[in-house]
Design a protein around this motif. Structure first.
Motif, mmCIF file in Angstrom:
data_model
loop_
_atom_site.group_PDB
_atom_site.id
_atom_site.type_symbol
_atom_site.label_atom_id
_atom_site.label_comp_id
_atom_site.label_asym_id
_atom_site.label_seq_id
_atom_site.Cartn_x
_atom_site.Cartn_y
_atom_site.Cartn_z
ATOM 1 N N ARG A 1 0.829 -1.207 0.000
ATOM 2 C CA ARG A 1 0.000 0.000 0.000
ATOM 3 C C ARG A 1 0.869 1.265 0.000
ATOM 4 O O ARG A 1 0.584 2.225 -0.714
ATOM 5 C CB ARG A 1 -0.915 -0.024 1.230
ATOM 6 N N PHE A 2 1.931 1.239 0.785
ATOM 7 C CA PHE A 2 2.858 2.372 0.818
ATOM 8 C C PHE A 2 3.473 2.617 -0.561
ATOM 9 O O PHE A 2 3.543 3.757 -1.030
ATOM 10 C CB PHE A 2 3.957 2.104 1.851
ATOM 11 N N ASP B 1 1.287 2.354 -9.214
ATOM 12 C CA ASP B 1 1.097 0.950 -9.584
ATOM 13 C C ASP B 1 2.217 0.420 -10.468
ATOM 14 O O ASP B 1 2.490 -0.786 -10.487
ATOM 15 C CB ASP B 1 -0.241 0.770 -10.304
ATOM 16 N N ALA C 1 -0.181 13.564 1.249
ATOM 17 C CA ALA C 1 -0.493 12.321 0.538
ATOM 18 C C ALA C 1 0.700 11.373 0.495
ATOM 19 O O ALA C 1 0.535 10.173 0.242
ATOM 20 C CB ALA C 1 -0.959 12.627 -0.873
ATOM 21 N N LEU C 2 1.903 11.891 0.734
ATOM 22 C CA LEU C 2 3.099 11.054 0.808
ATOM 23 C C LEU C 2 3.493 10.765 2.251
ATOM 24 O O LEU C 2 3.891 9.650 2.588
ATOM 25 C CB LEU C 2 4.270 11.739 0.089
ATOM 26 N N ASP D 1 1.619 10.732 4.988
ATOM 27 C CA ASP D 1 0.698 9.855 5.724
ATOM 28 C C ASP D 1 1.009 8.373 5.491
ATOM 29 O O ASP D 1 1.071 7.598 6.457
ATOM 30 C CB ASP D 1 -0.751 10.163 5.353
ATOM 31 N N PRO D 2 1.212 7.927 4.244
ATOM 32 C CA PRO D 2 1.596 6.517 4.048
ATOM 33 C C PRO D 2 2.942 6.184 4.687
ATOM 34 O O PRO D 2 3.123 5.080 5.202
ATOM 35 C CB PRO D 2 1.662 6.376 2.519
ATOM 36 N N ARG E 1 2.331 1.722 -3.554
ATOM 37 C CA ARG E 1 1.335 2.177 -4.529
ATOM 38 C C ARG E 1 0.935 3.638 -4.285
ATOM 39 O O ARG E 1 0.722 4.393 -5.243
ATOM 40 C CB ARG E 1 0.106 1.270 -4.478
ATOM 41 N N HIS E 2 0.837 4.035 -3.011
ATOM 42 C CA HIS E 2 0.449 5.410 -2.701
ATOM 43 C C HIS E 2 1.553 6.415 -3.014
ATOM 44 O O HIS E 2 1.268 7.586 -3.295
ATOM 45 C CB HIS E 2 0.069 5.522 -1.227
ATOM 46 N N THR E 3 2.789 5.981 -2.960
ATOM 47 C CA THR E 3 3.901 6.915 -3.156
ATOM 48 C C THR E 3 4.502 6.827 -4.561
ATOM 49 O O THR E 3 4.716 7.853 -5.213
ATOM 50 C CB THR E 3 5.005 6.672 -2.111
ATOM 51 N N ARG F 1 5.242 15.483 -4.810
ATOM 52 C CA ARG F 1 5.018 14.765 -6.068
ATOM 53 C C ARG F 1 5.470 15.527 -7.306
ATOM 54 O O ARG F 1 5.416 14.983 -8.403
ATOM 55 C CB ARG F 1 3.523 14.436 -6.210
#
Length: 462
Positions: free
Chosen positions: A303-304, A311, A423-424, A426-427, A306-308, A379
């Motif tokens: 999950r980390f 995919d 958004a980066l 938090d993961p 994919r969020h950062t 990002r």
């Protein structure tokens, strides 16, 4: 109350590095800022302290504050005088053979990097020069097997893992060894030792007498993760960045076991490199694996990523839980693809020249409070650059946990401050919190306090 046992002894090399020049001896004994004495003493102590339950360089150095190492040139050649060395390195007054070999590997690498590499990179750009430096160090340490098909599997994972996870790493190593594959790790305990131990049994069953158990370390981490006794080829790279590049240049595929911040750093490194556009079609098997029950760990890691990183990064690895045999079979398939690709492109089997390692992944990062605070966790950059900055953040956390300069910096100035896009961040916070909860940051958790603070903002920086 138990008392620490110490030994004073003389040690000579077996068949290499039998003599040094007066200049080399002087550099090794020079305690000034430009000399090698402090580094040589620290790395030698790490080797002698094999099996230690301490993973803090600062604590190791404090426990053995009276340890000293001196060099002399006798009529028969080089001799090391060990003073107040850990008794665990000796049996009946004789130094253990593997530790003796590791001691002189340290000496070999420190001297070579210090003396020999200044002129070998003439005419190359910075990226090429760093890669050539890695090549020269590996060749000098006799790490290459030019005529052997790709069979060296790098295994990454935590030094602070539980019994069930450790047993699983042995089972995976066993399955890899049965298929005549060799093992390369960070040379320490836990997930770095287990695959070697399992493979050693399998190699014995297969009557393989030249099996390789390669351990790659660097001066900042070696005292916290002393080389395990199965390592039969030890290499000490100058810094963490060259250590990581050595893994991907020398190894042919990577297996990642559960771990903490250091393992996350390694994952970000290899994914950042593989996401570079020049590496899109390069076969490089990458498998994440752990025992049954580790599903939640890999879900958090996945999950980390994919969020950062997106995919696309997740497509570069495969997750296999609770199936050591399948791990070995998938790695065997991957190595077959590596072999065929290198044949088709006339690439060497023993050193991966074709993989492109961007300069950001090569330049040494010093985890000071200022440097950590200035990391760009936003990002508005390429995925490759973002992976590099995230890796540096994790590298700093590792330093704050176990490396002497980092531990002292935290004691003096408080936690590292990391700020970035929410958004980066938090993961990243979720990932690190899971490591803390699962006791993956350090071996001794009684007094563990996070060496970092995270803060996120809603929008990307301009």
């Amino acid at each position: 109350m138990s008392t620490e046992a110490f030994v004073t002894a003389s040690v000579t090399p077996l068949d290499n590095l039998a003599t040094l020049s007066p200049l080399e001896v002087a550099r090794l004994q020079d305690a000034s800022q430009g000399g090698l004495y402090r580094l040589f003493r620290q790395c030698s102590l790490a080797v002698l302290n094999c099996g230690s339950e301490l993973d803090s360089t600062k604590q190791v150095l404090e426990r053995y504050r009276d340890f000293d190492i001196r060099i002399s040139q006798k009529h028969r050649g080089l001799q090391l005088e060990l003073i107040n060395a850990p008794a665990s390195a000796f049996v009946d007054g004789e130094i253990i053979q593997g530790i003796r070999e590791h001691l002189f590997s340290v000496l070999r690498d420190l001297l070579y990097v210090g003396d020999e590499l200044d002129d070998v990179c003439h005419g190359l750009d910075e990226t090429g020069a760093i890669t050539n430096t890695v090549f020269q160090i590996l060749r000098h340490a006799d790490m290459f097997r030019p005529h052997v098909k790709p069979n060296l599997v790098v295994c990454w994972g935590g030094h602070s893992i539980g019994h069930e996870e450790y047993e699983y790493t042995k089972k995976v190593g066993y399955e890899l060894g049965l298929r005549r594959l060799n093992i390369c790790t960070g040379c320490g305990p836990g997930a770095m030792k287990g695959p070697m131990k399992g493979a050693a049994i399998a190699h014995a069953k297969q009557r393989i007498r030249d099996a390789r158990y390669v351990g790659i370390s660097e001066p900042g981490i070696i005292a916290a993760e002393s080389p395990n006794p199965i390592v039969n080829e030890l290499l000490v790279m100058p810094d963490i960045e060259k250590r990581l590049e050595a893994f991907v240049r020398l190894g042919h595929g990577i297996v990642v076991f559960p771990g903490g911040a250091g393992t996350a750093e390694e994952i970000l490194y290899i994914l950042g490199v593989l996401l570079h556009e020049k590496n899109n079609n390069l076969p490089f098997p990458l498998i994440f694996t752990g025992p049954t029950g580790s599903e939640a760990y890999f879900e958090t890691v996945d999950r980390f990523i994919r969020h950062t990183l997106g995919d696309a990064a997740a497509k570069r690895y495969e997750i296999i839980v609770g199936d050591p045999q399948r791990v070995a079979l998938r790695m065997q398939e991957g190595l077959h693809n590596v072999t065929e690709y290198r044949k088709a492109t006339s690439e060497s089997f023993h050193f991966n020249w074709q993989i492109s390692v961007p300069l950001m992944f090569q330049q040494p990062f010093e985890p000071t409070h200022d440097n950590m605070a200035q990391l760009r966790l936003f990002r508005d950059q390429t995925t490759c650059d973002l992976a590099s900055n995230l890796r540096r953040a994790l590298s700093g956390i590792v330093a704050g946990n176990v490396k002497e300069p980092g531990v002292r910096a935290i004691e003096e100035h408080g936690p590292f401050e990391l700020c970035g896009e929410k958004a980066l961040v938090d993961p990243l916070d979720e990932l690190l919190a899971s490591f803390v909860q699962q006791r993956r940051m350090k071996l001794d958790y009684q007094d563990y306090v996070p060496c970092y603070r995270l803060s996120g903002i809603e929008h990307s920086a301009a």
